[in-house]
Design a protein around this motif. Structure first.
Motif, PDB file in Angstrom:
ATOM      1  N   LEU A  85       0.842  -1.186   0.000  1.00 38.74           N
ATOM      2  CA  LEU A  85       0.000   0.000   0.000  1.00 38.74           C
ATOM      3  C   LEU A  85       0.885   1.246   0.000  1.00 38.74           C
ATOM      4  N   CYS A  86       0.273   2.402  -0.210  1.00 37.26           N
ATOM      5  CA  CYS A  86       1.054   3.649  -0.182  1.00 37.26           C
ATOM      6  C   CYS A  86       1.711   3.843   1.175  1.00 37.26           C
ATOM      7  N   GLU A  87       0.983   3.534   2.226  1.00 34.25           N
ATOM      8  CA  GLU A  87       1.465   3.785   3.577  1.00 34.25           C
ATOM      9  C   GLU A  87       2.357   2.670   4.085  1.00 34.25           C
ATOM     10  N   PHE A  88       2.132   1.452   3.588  1.00 35.73           N
ATOM     11  CA  PHE A  88       2.854   0.281   4.095  1.00 35.73           C
ATOM     12  C   PHE A  88       3.500  -0.470   2.941  1.00 35.73           C
ATOM     13  N   GLU A  89       4.815  -0.603   3.034  1.00 39.24           N
ATOM     14  CA  GLU A  89       5.554  -1.276   1.971  1.00 39.24           C
ATOM     15  C   GLU A  89       5.199  -2.750   1.891  1.00 39.24           C
ATOM     16  N   GLN A  90       4.933  -3.372   3.030  1.00 39.40           N
ATOM     17  CA  GLN A  90       4.649  -4.802   3.042  1.00 39.40           C
ATOM     18  C   GLN A  90       3.549  -5.113   4.054  1.00 39.40           C
ATOM     19  N   LEU A  91       2.454  -5.668   3.556  1.00 43.70           N
ATOM     20  CA  LEU A  91       1.375  -6.179   4.394  1.00 43.70           C
ATOM     21  C   LEU A  91       1.153  -7.632   4.010  1.00 43.70           C
ATOM     22  N   VAL A  92       1.293  -8.529   4.969  1.00 43.35           N
ATOM     23  CA  VAL A  92       1.063  -9.954   4.747  1.00 43.35           C
ATOM     24  C   VAL A  92      -0.196 -10.316   5.518  1.00 43.35           C
ATOM     25  N   GLU A  93      -1.214 -10.818   4.842  1.00 43.28           N
ATOM     26  CA  GLU A  93      -2.481 -11.047   5.527  1.00 43.28           C
ATOM     27  C   GLU A  93      -3.128 -12.350   5.099  1.00 43.28           C
ATOM     28  N   LYS A  94      -4.013 -12.798   5.984  1.00 47.41           N
ATOM     29  CA  LYS A  94      -4.774 -14.010   5.727  1.00 47.41           C
ATOM     30  C   LYS A  94      -6.114 -13.893   6.434  1.00 47.41           C
TER      31      LYS A  94
END
Length: 302
Positions: A213-222
């Protein structure tokens, strides 16, 4: 070798949900423990939506087959393997698959809405049996936090000896983009409220979804849904933060997503989302390997 007799697709394609077997297979919703034979029949009847490896789509059957692969490779039931290899080493003592075998005073019972909007207790329980790998695991919030902490502990990459049930490099590999990249723009979540839209990029990972996302370089989700239970886990490796949202009243995707990012905004306002400081350090082993590489380059002769 582990897939022999199960399915011609590779394990990697099963990991990435790229078998071509379509989005859903109707093998869930049973009130009895599903058998291997029933799952084999579900596999045979599953339509092929695209050539294996050419696309990706969510498939409960893909995760189910992986569970069967684990059983064949480990030579023990899937539940026993998880207990021995992950739950026990991580101190996750609450894990279970049947509500009746848990301390019932600790169980968050599922509810559904009546036509008049009032809640109604749901006492029936979906039993997955051989499909356990696709969901229906009960965990306490404390133990789910241990699982989140185990994943975040894989960051940043470092030379310290591995101490968990899985190598840190393997955990990070599971979190990385592995499928086709999807780029889109939609309603802002993590950006300022004044934004009209927020661009994002996402890809399937190994059992996770990888998003930037623009604010977060890496988001890992499930996220997962069984019965009226719904769970969402988000990992922010660069910030060292993990968020968990749990509900027991059915599908509430929009509300769950808003709550997820409302918490992020509160964390940002309080300074709780500061990025981890990374410091690169040479190690004797790396220095020795670099020296060998330089020597090889000096003497290389085709």
């Amino acid at each position: 070798q582990c897939l022999k007799g199960l399915d011609p697709h590779s394990r990697a394609q099963l990991d990435l949900l790229r078998t071509g077997r379509g989005q859903r297979v109707e093998h869930t919703g049973a009130r009895h423990a599903l058998t291997r034979e029933e799952l084999r029949a579900a596999l045979k009847n599953a339509p092929v939506a695209y050539a294996p490896g050419s696309g990706s789509s969510y498939s409960n059957l893909g995760f189910t087959l992986l569970g069967m692969v684990v059983e064949q490779a480990a030579k023990m039931p899937y539940r026993d393997y998880l207990q021995q290899s992950f739950f026990a080493p991580l101190g996750m003592k609450s894990a279970g698959w049947r509500r009746a075998r848990l301390p019932l005073d600790h169980v968050a019972w599922p509810y559904e809405k009546k036509p008049d909007g009032s809640p109604s207790l749901v006492e029936e329980e979906e039993q997955l049996g051989k499909a356990d790998a696709s969901g229906a695991l009960y965990l306490s919030m404390r133990d789910l936090s241990r699982w989140v902490g185990f994943n975040l502990a894989a960051y940043p990459p470092r030379s310290v000896e591995d101490s968990g049930p899985l190598a840190r490099a393997t955990v990070r590999e599971m979190h990385g983009p592995s499928g086709a990249l999807r780029v889109a723009a939609g309603k802002p979540f993590s950006t300022p409220d004044s934004w009209l839209a927020e661009p994002w990029a996402a890809s399937s990972a190994l059992g996770w979804d990888a998003t930037a996302l623009c604010e977060f370089e890496q988001l890992v989700e499930k996220a997962g849904f069984v019965e009226r239970y719904q769970t969402s886990v988000g990992l922010f490796p660069n910030e060292g933060i993990g968020l968990v949202v749990l509900t027991n009243t059915g599908h509430v995707d929009g509300l769950k997503r808003r709550a997820f990012f409302d918490v992020l905004k509160l964390l940002k306002q309080s300074g709780g989302l500061a990025r981890r400081v990374r410091i690169a350090r040479n190690t004797p082993a790396l220095d020795a390997a670099l020296a060998k590489l330089i020597d090889l380059m000096d003497t290389w002769d085709e």
